[in-house]
Design a protein around this motif. Structure first.
Motif, PDB file in Angstrom:
ATOM      1  N   MET A 600     121.964 -39.134  54.426  1.00 46.93           N
ATOM      2  CA  MET A 600     121.269 -38.626  55.610  1.00 46.93           C
ATOM      3  C   MET A 600     122.208 -37.805  56.498  1.00 46.93           C
ATOM      4  O   MET A 600     121.846 -36.732  56.995  1.00 46.93           O
ATOM      5  CB  MET A 600     120.688 -39.788  56.420  1.00 46.93           C
ATOM      6  CG  MET A 600     119.465 -40.446  55.791  1.00 46.93           C
ATOM      7  SD  MET A 600     118.842 -41.785  56.842  1.00 46.93           S
ATOM      8  CE  MET A 600     117.337 -42.209  55.972  1.00 46.93           C
ATOM      9  N   ILE A 601     123.421 -38.336  56.704  1.00 50.73           N
ATOM     10  CA  ILE A 601     124.379 -37.624  57.557  1.00 50.73           C
ATOM     11  C   ILE A 601     124.747 -36.286  56.944  1.00 50.73           C
ATOM     12  O   ILE A 601     124.781 -35.246  57.631  1.00 50.73           O
ATOM     13  CB  ILE A 601     125.629 -38.495  57.783  1.00 50.73           C
ATOM     14  CG1 ILE A 601     125.264 -39.734  58.610  1.00 50.73           C
ATOM     15  CG2 ILE A 601     126.732 -37.696  58.470  1.00 50.73           C
ATOM     16  CD1 ILE A 601     126.389 -40.749  58.740  1.00 50.73           C
ATOM     17  N   ARG A 602     124.994 -36.275  55.644  1.00 51.37           N
ATOM     18  CA  ARG A 602     125.379 -35.025  54.978  1.00 51.37           C
ATOM     19  C   ARG A 602     124.258 -33.994  55.057  1.00 51.37           C
ATOM     20  O   ARG A 602     124.486 -32.820  55.381  1.00 51.37           O
ATOM     21  CB  ARG A 602     125.737 -35.308  53.514  1.00 51.37           C
ATOM     22  CG  ARG A 602     126.151 -34.051  52.730  1.00 51.37           C
ATOM     23  CD  ARG A 602     126.574 -34.425  51.314  1.00 51.37           C
ATOM     24  NE  ARG A 602     125.504 -35.091  50.585  1.00 51.37           N
ATOM     25  CZ  ARG A 602     124.489 -34.446  49.980  1.00 51.37           C
ATOM     26  NH1 ARG A 602     124.420 -33.126  50.032  1.00 51.37           N
ATOM     27  NH2 ARG A 602     123.572 -35.130  49.322  1.00 51.37           N
ATOM     28  N   MET A 603     123.022 -34.423  54.781  1.00 51.55           N
ATOM     29  CA  MET A 603     121.897 -33.496  54.817  1.00 51.55           C
ATOM     30  C   MET A 603     121.636 -32.988  56.237  1.00 51.55           C
ATOM     31  O   MET A 603     121.323 -31.813  56.445  1.00 51.55           O
ATOM     32  CB  MET A 603     120.648 -34.176  54.269  1.00 51.55           C
ATOM     33  CG  MET A 603     120.701 -34.473  52.783  1.00 51.55           C
ATOM     34  SD  MET A 603     120.765 -32.955  51.790  1.00 51.55           S
ATOM     35  CE  MET A 603     119.137 -32.284  52.123  1.00 51.55           C
ATOM     36  N   ALA A 604     121.760 -33.880  57.233  1.00 49.46           N
ATOM     37  CA  ALA A 604     121.560 -33.455  58.621  1.00 49.46           C
ATOM     38  C   ALA A 604     122.598 -32.415  59.016  1.00 49.46           C
ATOM     39  O   ALA A 604     122.285 -31.426  59.695  1.00 49.46           O
ATOM     40  CB  ALA A 604     121.623 -34.664  59.549  1.00 49.46           C
ATOM     41  N   HIS A 605     123.850 -32.618  58.584  1.00 55.52           N
ATOM     42  CA  HIS A 605     124.895 -31.635  58.881  1.00 55.52           C
ATOM     43  C   HIS A 605     124.598 -30.292  58.220  1.00 55.52           C
ATOM     44  O   HIS A 605     124.850 -29.226  58.810  1.00 55.52           O
ATOM     45  CB  HIS A 605     126.252 -32.161  58.421  1.00 55.52           C
ATOM     46  CG  HIS A 605     126.812 -33.210  59.342  1.00 55.52           C
ATOM     47  ND1 HIS A 605     127.841 -34.066  58.983  1.00 55.52           N
ATOM     48  CD2 HIS A 605     126.493 -33.552  60.618  1.00 55.52           C
ATOM     49  CE1 HIS A 605     128.127 -34.870  59.998  1.00 55.52           C
ATOM     50  NE2 HIS A 605     127.307 -34.585  60.996  1.00 55.52           N
ATOM     51  N   GLU A 606     124.069 -30.337  57.009  1.00 57.98           N
ATOM     52  CA  GLU A 606     123.723 -29.088  56.323  1.00 57.98           C
ATOM     53  C   GLU A 606     122.613 -28.338  57.060  1.00 57.98           C
ATOM     54  O   GLU A 606     122.512 -27.114  56.967  1.00 57.98           O
ATOM     55  CB  GLU A 606     123.303 -29.389  54.884  1.00 57.98           C
ATOM     56  CG  GLU A 606     124.465 -29.813  53.990  1.00 57.98           C
ATOM     57  CD  GLU A 606     124.011 -30.119  52.568  1.00 57.98           C
ATOM     58  OE1 GLU A 606     122.801 -29.950  52.282  1.00 57.98           O
ATOM     59  OE2 GLU A 606     124.860 -30.518  51.749  1.00 57.98           O
ATOM     60  N   LEU A 607     121.771 -29.083  57.808  1.00 60.55           N
ATOM     61  CA  LEU A 607     120.725 -28.466  58.618  1.00 60.55           C
ATOM     62  C   LEU A 607     121.219 -28.090  60.009  1.00 60.55           C
ATOM     63  O   LEU A 607     120.437 -27.649  60.859  1.00 60.55           O
ATOM     64  CB  LEU A 607     119.528 -29.418  58.740  1.00 60.55           C
ATOM     65  CG  LEU A 607     118.741 -29.680  57.451  1.00 60.55           C
ATOM     66  CD1 LEU A 607     117.722 -30.800  57.665  1.00 60.55           C
ATOM     67  CD2 LEU A 607     118.042 -28.410  56.978  1.00 60.55           C
TER      68      LEU A 607
END
Length: 666
Positions: A600-607
């Motif tokens: 979740m953290i990685r995907m949120a950062h990518e967004l």
């Protein structure tokens, strides 16, 4: 509420000063240098409030406001002056041309309070006019109650429906008009303006009551006489007990000490639909069938009564165990699991069931019956085939909720509310540069009341709008103060309720507060719950875009508690993702939870989002989240929510950074 105000004064400097104060407070302000110019403007522009000087060339303020009252009776007038002829002033106030006299020089804060009070008075008068017009012109039976539940006004149709002469109806309390009022059901009715209630008049008529126009001052209620069933409908039920006979038989059971017994109330669900749709002959046959079917299931010692159009009561004597009551009720209702064939109709019945046990739930027949009815009312939201026993704790909880709901109206005015601030700590450097504002309430009698208790009540009953506006105003004012103190706080997060988010004026309200306190929108972060956002993804997107255009930061709160996915986040202009505590509680013990949170953290950062982990309580959680490159931590491991004074000390002393360094060295 309309916020248009007209200022009339022959001194331009005073007009400009007043205009600045009121414009910053979010009001739409018109200015005129004479009474004549003011009348010309009013002919073209609708305003709610006129603030006029008293001594002006050409026409005095009292004469000007008298004309305003004559031409525009719904516009409120206020005199603001350093001088006024006492007799003329009193005449203006007594005639109603001027509502209030304010003195120059004015205090800005007090002036804004007086203006707010004037606009509230204007709204109150407007509502009273609407109620008066309806009472005079409507063919509906209308009854006006004060906030305390006493009849203030009514029309002739209401007196006819209630079968009461006007002299008896005036100044009556509801309990003097209707019988067997259930206070919990009544409280629900008053708080839910879309909710109807059916009460029995002193003459035995069933009367449906609904809200026509209601506000915090008065309730204008519509009364509808529920079509009485003809006596033929009840003829076949004469072998069943009526309520008075039933109560007498129950008192006999109590007096001879025959042992514990159960009082079971059976209410036909959606009975009004049958009344509205079935021919009277079929309805008569249906009630007869119900009575006969119930009678066939009962032992010779049980009592069966028909006490209202939709209600039967059964008394089971000599009950040894409560489980037996549940079993008896199940057997009693078993025949109704199938559709009933009534004349040419097929009817599927269901019942709402509540019961009370003697002697535990009441020491008199009337009290036992009342408590069983109360249990039945509480059971309306419970699943089918669930039989609810009267529980004093439930009633006390409802009463507590009712008291809390009523007290919320005074909480703002009596300054019972406070804001506490929970620090957010950066996992990059340990500094506290942002926080979340959290609402706290200290009731003078009940003490501290948990937001988990009063916020849902405020959401349900409507006070959340008032609370939300207060929180926004206080947060903006506090941020301005901290900026003047050079506290160094970069951003403050403010929670928005679902009702606030349904208000189309929310973006305008926020913009006005930004202007009033001269704040950069970048310092404001609005937190919106995931559940609300995902309920209507397109509507949420449009709302967030409006707020985003103001330059605000937007956060999705409680992520992980609902049914959203990271894929949806790409469609929303969200800057911050707050991971809910429920996702993080097993972080140290569950590799699966850790893997999910890392993703979740990685995907949120990518967004392009900042990630906040809330509800963090252990050093181990901090270490894992730092390794996952989570941005901010919020939780007891660093600090609980603090008063304003304690929060300033926390930030100024760099306490968060000291804690962060200790965690890093452990």
């Amino acid at each position: 509420m309309s916020k248009a105000i007209l200022l009339v004064d022959d001194e331009v400097a005073i007009l400009r000063a007043l205009q600045r104060v009121l414009t910053r407070a979010g009001y739409r302000v018109f200015i005129c240098e004479s009474a004549a110019a003011g009348l010309d403007l009013l002919a073209q522009q609708s305003v709610s409030l006129v603030i006029s000087d008293f001594r002006m060339p050409g026409m005095k303020g009292s004469d000007f406001l008298a004309q305003v009252k004559a031409l525009y009776p719904q516009t409120l007038g206020v005199i603001l002056s350093a001088y006024a002829d006492r007799e003329a002033l009193l005449a203006s106030l007594n005639s109603g041309a001027a509502w209030k006299f304010l003195e120059k020089p004015w205090d800005d804060a007090q002036l804004l309070k007086d203006v707010e009070a004037a606009l509230a008075e204007k709204e109150r008068r407007q509502a009273e006019i609407q109620r008066t017009n309806l009472l005079l012109s409507s063919d509906e039976a209308l009854l006006e109650l004060s906030a305390s539940g006493v009849v203030t006004r009514f029309n002739h149709a209401a007196a006819v429906v209630l079968s009461m002469p006007p002299s008896e109806l005036r100044a009556k309390a509801l309990s003097d008009i209707f019988t067997d009022i259930n206070p919990i059901e009544l409280a629900t009715f008053f708080h839910k303006k879309d909710h109807d209630i059916c009460l029995q008049s002193q003459h035995g008529d069933a009367i449906s009551i609904s809200h026509r126009i209601s506000d915090i001052y008065h309730y204008l209620l519509k009364l509808t006489l529920v079509d009485a069933l003809s006596s033929d409908v009840f003829d076949g039920l004469t072998d069943l007990l009526d309520q008075n006979t039933l109560l007498g038989r129950m008192e006999d059971l109590i007096s001879v000490r025959s042992g514990p017994f159960a009082v079971v109330v059976l209410t036909i669900a959606n009975f009004q639909n049958f009344v509205d749709t079935l021919p009277e002959s079929v309805l008569e046959a249906l009630l007869l069938n119900i009575g006969q079917t119930l009678n066939r299931q009962l032992s010779a010692k049980a009592l069966l009564a028909y006490v209202a159009s939709d209600r039967f009561v059964v008394v089971f004597p000599a009950i040894k165990h409560e489980s037996a009551v549940q079993q008896f009720i199940g057997q009693l209702l078993h025949p109704f699991a199938q559709q009933l064939s009534i004349a040419t109709e097929k009817v599927q019945l269901s019942f709402t069931v509540g019961y009370a046990l003697s002697p535990q739930d009441g020491d008199s027949a009337k009290q036992l019956l009342h408590n069983a009815v109360t249990a039945c009312h509480h059971n309306e939201v419970n699943p089918k085939a669930f039989y609810l026993r009267y529980d004093r704790a439930i009633v006390e909880l409802k009463r507590q909720q009712f008291e809390i709901s009523n007290s919320l109206y005074a909480a703002v005015e009596e300054q019972q509310l406070q804001l506490h601030y929970q620090p957010k700590i950066s996992l990059l450097h340990g500094r506290c540069q942002s926080a979340e504002a959290l609402l706290r309430w200290h009731h003078p009698k009940m003490g501290w009341i948990s937001p988990a208790l009063f916020i849902p009540i405020a959401e349900r009953d409507g006070q959340i709008q008032l609370l939300g506006q207060w929180v926004l105003e206080q947060c903006f004012a506090q941020l301005k103060q901290w900026q003047q103190q050079n506290l160094g706080l970069q951003r403050l997060a403010i929670n928005l309720s679902g009702r606030q988010l349904q208000d189309p004026n929310l973006p305008t309200q926020v913009q006005q507060l930004l202007q009033k306190y001269q704040l950069d929108p970048d310092v404001i972060e609005l937190e919106i719950t995931e559940t609300f956002l995902m309920a209507d993804i397109e509507q949420s997107r449009l709302l967030l875009l409006q707020l985003k255009q103001l330059g605000l930061h937007l956060a999705m709160d409680d992520f992980g508690t609902g049914y959203s996915s990271l894929a949806y986040l790409a469609k929303l202009p969200v800057d911050v993702l707050k991971l809910d505590r429920s996702l993080l509680i097993d972080l140290e013990d569950s590799p699966q939870s850790a893997s999910m949170v890392r993703h979740m953290i990685r995907m949120a950062h990518e967004l392009g989002m900042v990630v906040v982990a809330e509800g963090i309580e252990s050093k181990g959680q901090v270490a894992i989240l730092r390794d996952m490159q989570c941005d901010l931590i919020q939780g007891y491991v660093f600090s609980s929510a603090l008063t304003e004074a304690d929060f300033v000390v926390y930030v100024s002393s760099n306490t968060g950074q000291t804690q962060w360094e200790q965690f890093a060295n452990d």
